[in-house]
Design a protein around this motif. Structure first.
Motif, PDB file in Angstrom:
ATOM      1  N   GLY A 280      -0.242 -10.236  -7.753  1.00 27.27           N
ATOM      2  CA  GLY A 280       0.188 -11.500  -7.177  1.00 27.27           C
ATOM      3  C   GLY A 280       1.296 -11.340  -6.159  1.00 27.27           C
ATOM      4  N   ASP A 281       1.941 -10.195  -6.115  1.00 30.11           N
ATOM      5  CA  ASP A 281       2.997  -9.937  -5.139  1.00 30.11           C
ATOM      6  C   ASP A 281       2.399  -9.935  -3.726  1.00 30.11           C
ATOM      7  OD1 ASP A 281       5.038  -8.790  -7.307  1.00 30.11           O
ATOM      8  OD2 ASP A 281       3.101  -7.801  -7.589  1.00 30.11           O
ATOM      9  N   HIS A 282       3.101 -10.575  -2.791  1.00 31.67           N
ATOM     10  CA  HIS A 282       2.648 -10.648  -1.399  1.00 31.67           C
ATOM     11  C   HIS A 282       1.261 -11.291  -1.298  1.00 31.67           C
ATOM     12  CE1 HIS A 282       6.037  -8.004  -0.410  1.00 31.67           C
ATOM     13  NE2 HIS A 282       5.674  -7.307  -1.466  1.00 31.67           N
ATOM     14  N   GLY A 283       0.903 -12.102  -2.303  1.00 30.01           N
ATOM     15  CA  GLY A 283      -0.382 -12.787  -2.296  1.00 30.01           C
ATOM     16  C   GLY A 283      -1.571 -11.877  -2.523  1.00 30.01           C
ATOM     17  N   ARG A 284      -1.350 -10.701  -3.121  1.00 32.20           N
ATOM     18  CA  ARG A 284      -2.416  -9.702  -3.269  1.00 32.20           C
ATOM     19  C   ARG A 284      -2.531  -9.238  -4.713  1.00 32.20           C
ATOM     20  NH1 ARG A 284      -1.412  -7.055   2.449  1.00 32.20           N
ATOM     21  NH2 ARG A 284       0.183  -8.513   3.101  1.00 32.20           N
ATOM     22  N   ILE A 285      -3.697  -8.690  -5.031  1.00 34.56           N
ATOM     23  CA  ILE A 285      -3.864  -8.003  -6.304  1.00 34.56           C
ATOM     24  C   ILE A 285      -4.628  -6.709  -6.012  1.00 34.56           C
ATOM     25  CG2 ILE A 285      -6.017  -9.172  -7.004  1.00 34.56           C
ATOM     26  CD1 ILE A 285      -4.585  -9.281  -9.866  1.00 34.56           C
ATOM     27  N   GLY A 286      -4.075  -5.621  -6.474  1.00 35.41           N
ATOM     28  CA  GLY A 286      -4.627  -4.303  -6.160  1.00 35.41           C
ATOM     29  C   GLY A 286      -3.528  -3.407  -5.628  1.00 35.41           C
ATOM     30  N   LYS A 287      -3.900  -2.198  -5.243  1.00 32.72           N
ATOM     31  CA  LYS A 287      -2.916  -1.290  -4.652  1.00 32.72           C
ATOM     32  C   LYS A 287      -3.235  -0.953  -3.209  1.00 32.72           C
ATOM     33  CE  LYS A 287      -5.040   2.904  -6.680  1.00 32.72           C
ATOM     34  NZ  LYS A 287      -5.901   2.351  -7.741  1.00 32.72           N
ATOM     35  N   SER A 288      -4.413  -1.344  -2.747  1.00 35.17           N
ATOM     36  CA  SER A 288      -4.799  -1.066  -1.364  1.00 35.17           C
ATOM     37  C   SER A 288      -5.838  -2.091  -0.945  1.00 35.17           C
ATOM     38  CB  SER A 288      -5.376   0.352  -1.242  1.00 35.17           C
ATOM     39  OG  SER A 288      -6.505   0.512  -2.104  1.00 35.17           O
ATOM     40  N   GLY A 289      -5.935  -2.298   0.352  1.00 32.08           N
ATOM     41  CA  GLY A 289      -6.907  -3.251   0.865  1.00 32.08           C
ATOM     42  C   GLY A 289      -6.756  -3.416   2.361  1.00 32.08           C
ATOM     43  N   GLN A 290      -7.554  -4.332   2.916  1.00 34.64           N
ATOM     44  CA  GLN A 290      -7.547  -4.610   4.350  1.00 34.64           C
ATOM     45  C   GLN A 290      -7.173  -6.060   4.582  1.00 34.64           C
ATOM     46  OE1 GLN A 290      -8.631  -3.085   7.416  1.00 34.64           O
ATOM     47  NE2 GLN A 290      -8.488  -1.051   6.521  1.00 34.64           N
ATOM     48  N   GLY A 291      -6.401  -6.304   5.633  1.00 32.90           N
ATOM     49  CA  GLY A 291      -6.043  -7.657   6.026  1.00 32.90           C
ATOM     50  C   GLY A 291      -6.201  -7.832   7.517  1.00 32.90           C
ATOM     51  N   PRO A 292      -5.835  -8.976   8.029  1.00 29.28           N
ATOM     52  CA  PRO A 292      -5.984  -9.223   9.468  1.00 29.28           C
ATOM     53  C   PRO A 292      -5.151  -8.291  10.329  1.00 29.28           C
ATOM     54  CG  PRO A 292      -4.701 -10.968   8.395  1.00 29.28           C
ATOM     55  CD  PRO A 292      -5.316 -10.144   7.308  1.00 29.28           C
ATOM     56  N   ASP A 293      -4.071  -7.719   9.771  1.00 29.91           N
ATOM     57  CA  ASP A 293      -3.220  -6.787  10.521  1.00 29.91           C
ATOM     58  C   ASP A 293      -3.566  -5.327  10.248  1.00 29.91           C
ATOM     59  OD1 ASP A 293      -1.829  -8.883  11.642  1.00 29.91           O
ATOM     60  OD2 ASP A 293      -0.285  -8.891  10.085  1.00 29.91           O
ATOM     61  N   GLY A 294      -4.689  -5.078   9.551  1.00 28.53           N
ATOM     62  CA  GLY A 294      -5.085  -3.713   9.229  1.00 28.53           C
ATOM     63  C   GLY A 294      -4.864  -3.386   7.770  1.00 28.53           C
ATOM     64  N   ASP A 295      -4.699  -2.107   7.466  1.00 36.77           N
ATOM     65  CA  ASP A 295      -4.500  -1.676   6.080  1.00 36.77           C
ATOM     66  C   ASP A 295      -3.255  -2.313   5.484  1.00 36.77           C
ATOM     67  OD1 ASP A 295      -6.640  -0.056   6.644  1.00 36.77           O
ATOM     68  OD2 ASP A 295      -5.692   1.794   5.933  1.00 36.77           O
ATOM     69  N   TRP A 296      -3.340  -2.638   4.192  1.00 38.12           N
ATOM     70  CA  TRP A 296      -2.168  -3.189   3.513  1.00 38.12           C
ATOM     71  C   TRP A 296      -1.003  -2.201   3.588  1.00 38.12           C
ATOM     72  CZ3 TRP A 296      -4.220  -5.224  -1.870  1.00 38.12           C
ATOM     73  CH2 TRP A 296      -5.021  -6.356  -1.646  1.00 38.12           C
ATOM     74  N   PRO A 297       0.199  -2.725   3.791  1.00 39.20           N
ATOM     75  CA  PRO A 297       1.378  -1.856   3.717  1.00 39.20           C
ATOM     76  C   PRO A 297       1.649  -1.430   2.278  1.00 39.20           C
ATOM     77  CG  PRO A 297       1.870  -3.925   4.861  1.00 39.20           C
ATOM     78  CD  PRO A 297       0.553  -4.095   4.179  1.00 39.20           C
ATOM     79  N   TYR A 298       2.420  -0.363   2.140  1.00 37.26           N
ATOM     80  CA  TYR A 298       2.869   0.080   0.822  1.00 37.26           C
ATOM     81  C   TYR A 298       4.251  -0.519   0.560  1.00 37.26           C
ATOM     82  CZ  TYR A 298      -0.962   3.284   1.639  1.00 37.26           C
ATOM     83  OH  TYR A 298      -2.202   3.812   1.918  1.00 37.26           O
ATOM     84  N   TYR A 299       4.241  -1.788   0.178  1.00 37.15           N
ATOM     85  CA  TYR A 299       5.500  -2.426  -0.184  1.00 37.15           C
ATOM     86  C   TYR A 299       6.073  -1.762  -1.429  1.00 37.15           C
ATOM     87  CZ  TYR A 299       4.015  -6.196   3.010  1.00 37.15           C
ATOM     88  OH  TYR A 299       3.608  -6.924   4.106  1.00 37.15           O
ATOM     89  N   GLU A 300       7.302  -2.123  -1.774  1.00 38.41           N
ATOM     90  CA  GLU A 300       8.015  -1.487  -2.885  1.00 38.41           C
ATOM     91  C   GLU A 300       7.217  -1.504  -4.185  1.00 38.41           C
ATOM     92  OE1 GLU A 300      11.733  -0.348  -3.219  1.00 38.41           O
ATOM     93  OE2 GLU A 300      10.910   0.267  -1.278  1.00 38.41           O
ATOM     94  N   GLU A 301       6.455  -2.573  -4.415  1.00 40.92           N
ATOM     95  CA  GLU A 301       5.704  -2.687  -5.670  1.00 40.92           C
ATOM     96  C   GLU A 301       4.663  -1.580  -5.843  1.00 40.92           C
ATOM     97  OE1 GLU A 301       7.105  -6.779  -4.426  1.00 40.92           O
ATOM     98  OE2 GLU A 301       6.083  -5.097  -3.443  1.00 40.92           O
ATOM     99  N   VAL A 302       4.243  -0.976  -4.728  1.00 36.08           N
ATOM    100  CA  VAL A 302       3.267   0.117  -4.784  1.00 36.08           C
ATOM    101  C   VAL A 302       3.910   1.472  -4.516  1.00 36.08           C
ATOM    102  CG1 VAL A 302       1.251   1.113  -3.599  1.00 36.08           C
ATOM    103  CG2 VAL A 302       1.244  -1.293  -4.281  1.00 36.08           C
ATOM    104  N   SER A 303       4.786   1.552  -3.515  1.00 38.36           N
ATOM    105  CA  SER A 303       5.291   2.870  -3.097  1.00 38.36           C
ATOM    106  C   SER A 303       6.413   3.400  -3.975  1.00 38.36           C
ATOM    107  CB  SER A 303       5.792   2.792  -1.651  1.00 38.36           C
ATOM    108  OG  SER A 303       6.904   1.906  -1.541  1.00 38.36           O
ATOM    109  N   HIS A 304       7.236   2.525  -4.525  1.00 36.18           N
ATOM    110  CA  HIS A 304       8.411   2.933  -5.298  1.00 36.18           C
ATOM    111  C   HIS A 304       7.972   3.339  -6.700  1.00 36.18           C
ATOM    112  CE1 HIS A 304      13.006   1.997  -5.575  1.00 36.18           C
ATOM    113  NE2 HIS A 304      12.703   3.088  -6.249  1.00 36.18           N
ATOM    114  N   THR A 305       8.378   4.503  -7.154  1.00 34.40           N
ATOM    115  CA  THR A 305       7.878   5.066  -8.412  1.00 34.40           C
ATOM    116  C   THR A 305       9.026   5.402  -9.361  1.00 34.40           C
ATOM    117  OG1 THR A 305       7.900   7.319  -7.524  1.00 34.40           O
ATOM    118  CG2 THR A 305       5.856   6.044  -7.260  1.00 34.40           C
ATOM    119  N   ALA A 306       8.646   5.727 -10.580  1.00 34.25           N
ATOM    120  CA  ALA A 306       9.618   6.179 -11.580  1.00 34.25           C
ATOM    121  C   ALA A 306       9.704   7.702 -11.560  1.00 34.25           C
ATOM    122  CB  ALA A 306       9.200   5.704 -12.969  1.00 34.25           C
ATOM    123  N   PHE A 307      10.919   8.231 -11.661  1.00 32.69           N
ATOM    124  CA  PHE A 307      11.122   9.669 -11.810  1.00 32.69           C
ATOM    125  C   PHE A 307      12.469   9.884 -12.486  1.00 32.69           C
ATOM    126  CE2 PHE A 307      12.360  13.962 -10.689  1.00 32.69           C
ATOM    127  CZ  PHE A 307      11.172  14.680 -10.849  1.00 32.69           C
TER     128      PHE A 307
END
Length: 455
Positions: A280-307
């Motif tokens: 639901g973040d950024h109006g999306r569900i999933g980790k990747s996809g296509q939109g009118p501006d091209g490939d979805w960006p890797y916002y923090e909810e996807v790119s930021h990881t635990a270590f």
């Protein structure tokens, strides 16, 4: 020194209590973090699952060269170096992609075991009824899910101990009991949870949304989430949260075995994730996809990881660092901890000194998260470049870019890619080009990434 590594697939960093979450229960990982150096700026690199593991095992960036492919046979890999150095090496995974279809991530390990049944694993043909709990139009690959994962669940799950992460962590604990007397061992555990399908036992879901009576959408289609109602999105978040808490419970079971075997004195333990997921973040569900501006960006909810990592004798317990780290740093870090000479040509930077509470000799300027770079200018592959304070989402010169100041806009709601902030965009883009050059990116790919779009 013994080494244990736990990889949790699709775990969002912001769904752990030790990273500030106040509504999802992760008591065991939170307690473990107090023993560790916690990295607050860990990011995905080569996206997604298999490219990440390739980064980890080779110490070299994958996205400039290839995508989802088997582990290259001509690469020097971590497991082989550890085995050659006398480590007893073991791979335990329920992440099916590592060893099915010839991906060869068992290569180099003295032993390996695949806990069967996750997602599309072709592990069952039993004639058992497998009803869908939602209309198939809302489920990603509904036929495959019904054929395999849902069928396995219907045939084999009776209690929580039958879930995949529970079986994997129980098996890891048993392996430790039988193998902890070796002179030195490396145990790599790769659990697919909390990757979808999000199907934890009901008592975990009831922690977060007990009164829901609608459709259960546990393997949602990757898309803008206007095909789901607000209540469905809320329940999907509860399913994911339940899966996170389930994973935490059984990682706690493993850590309890470490305690009972008195392994903290001579065993390093690392916990990490590979990427997150939009729910639901950024109006999306999933980790990747296509939109009118091209490939979805890797916002923090996807790119930021635990270590986070515990090292025996370290003075780093309970400390945190803002040093950037990525999966490509995994191989040199493990080799340093094991006292093994690093091969030439690595792209990763060892964070072993930081894990030990020492000062890092070298640090990366930016972290780049990217799918495989394109060879055609009409492809909108997104590379997300961050220094932890600013993030640039870049798709090439012919596609819109996005720029965010994470210090004032961590949720990345206000795109400020404009002339006023062009200096920040140029700075991040230049650092990105340096990463590509340093990795030896093929010229035909590099040439397509040298210019920023107009603001």
């Amino acid at each position: 020194m013994n080494i244990i590594v736990v990889m949790s697939d699709t775990l969002r960093y912001d769904h752990l209590g030790c990273h500030g979450n106040n509504w999802i229960r992760t008591p065991h990982i939170d307690a473990f973090s107090k023993r560790c150096m916690v990295f607050d700026r860990a990011y995905q690199a080569s996206f997604p699952t298999i490219p990440t593991r390739t980064d980890m095992m080779t110490g070299r960036l994958t996205f400039p060269f290839r995508g989802w492919t088997p582990l290259p046979e001509d690469e020097v890999i971590l497991s082989e170096l550890l085995t050659d150095a006398g480590y007893v090496t073991m791979l335990l995974c329920d992440t099916p992609h590592l060893v099915r279809d010839g991906h060869q991530f068992d290569r180099g390990f003295l032993g390996w075991e695949w806990i069967r049944g996750q997602e599309g694993d072709r592990s069952i043909t039993d004639d058992v009824p497998v009803p869908l709990e939602s209309v198939p139009e809302k489920i990603r690959t509904p036929e495959r899910m019904q054929q395999y994962h849902y069928r396995w669940r219907a045939a084999h799950w009776e209690t929580e101990r039958d879930t995949f992460v529970a079986r994997t962590m129980q098996r890891a604990a048993d392996w430790l009991e039988a193998n902890h007397t070796h002179e030195k061992f490396f145990l790599y555990i790769d659990t697919f949870d909390p990757h979808e399908p999000w199907d934890p036992p009901a008592h975990y879901v009831n922690m977060y949304n007990p009164d829901y009576t609608g459709e259960v959408i546990d393997h949602p289609i990757y898309d803008y989430c206007d095909y789901l109602s607000a209540e469905e999105i809320k329940h999907t978040r509860a399913l994911y949260a339940g899966e996170v808490t389930l994973m935490d419970t059984w990682v706690g079971h493993l850590l309890e075995k470490v305690e009972n075997l008195n392994l903290w004195e001579d065993t390093a333990v690392i916990f990490m994730s590979d990427h997150g997921h939009y729910i639901g973040d950024h109006g999306r569900i999933g980790k990747s996809g296509q939109g009118p501006d091209g490939d979805w960006p890797y916002y923090e909810e996807v790119s930021h990881t635990a270590f986070m990592g515990y090292i025996p004798g370290s003075n780093a317990a309970g400390k945190r660092t803002k040093v950037l780290t990525q999966p490509v740093d995994f191989m040199p870090t493990i080799l340093d901890l094991a006292g093994i000479k690093k091969p030439d040509g690595l792209h990763g930077i060892s964070v072993a000194p930081i894990l030990k509470g020492e000062k890092a000799e070298e640090q990366r300027k930016v972290a780049v998260t990217s799918a495989t770079l394109p060879v055609r200018e009409d492809r909108s592959v997104c590379s997300s470049i961050t220094d932890g304070n600013w993030t640039l989402h870049y798709r090439g010169p012919n596609w819109p870019a996005e720029l965010y100041d994470l210090q004032t806009d961590l949720a990345q709601k206000n795109n400020i890619y404009n002339q006023q902030n062009m200096a920040e965009a140029q700075r991040l883009h230049q650092a990105y080009l340096e990463v590509l050059k340093g990795a030896g990116t093929p010229e035909e790919k590099f040439a397509l990434r040298t210019e920023l779009p107009n603001a």
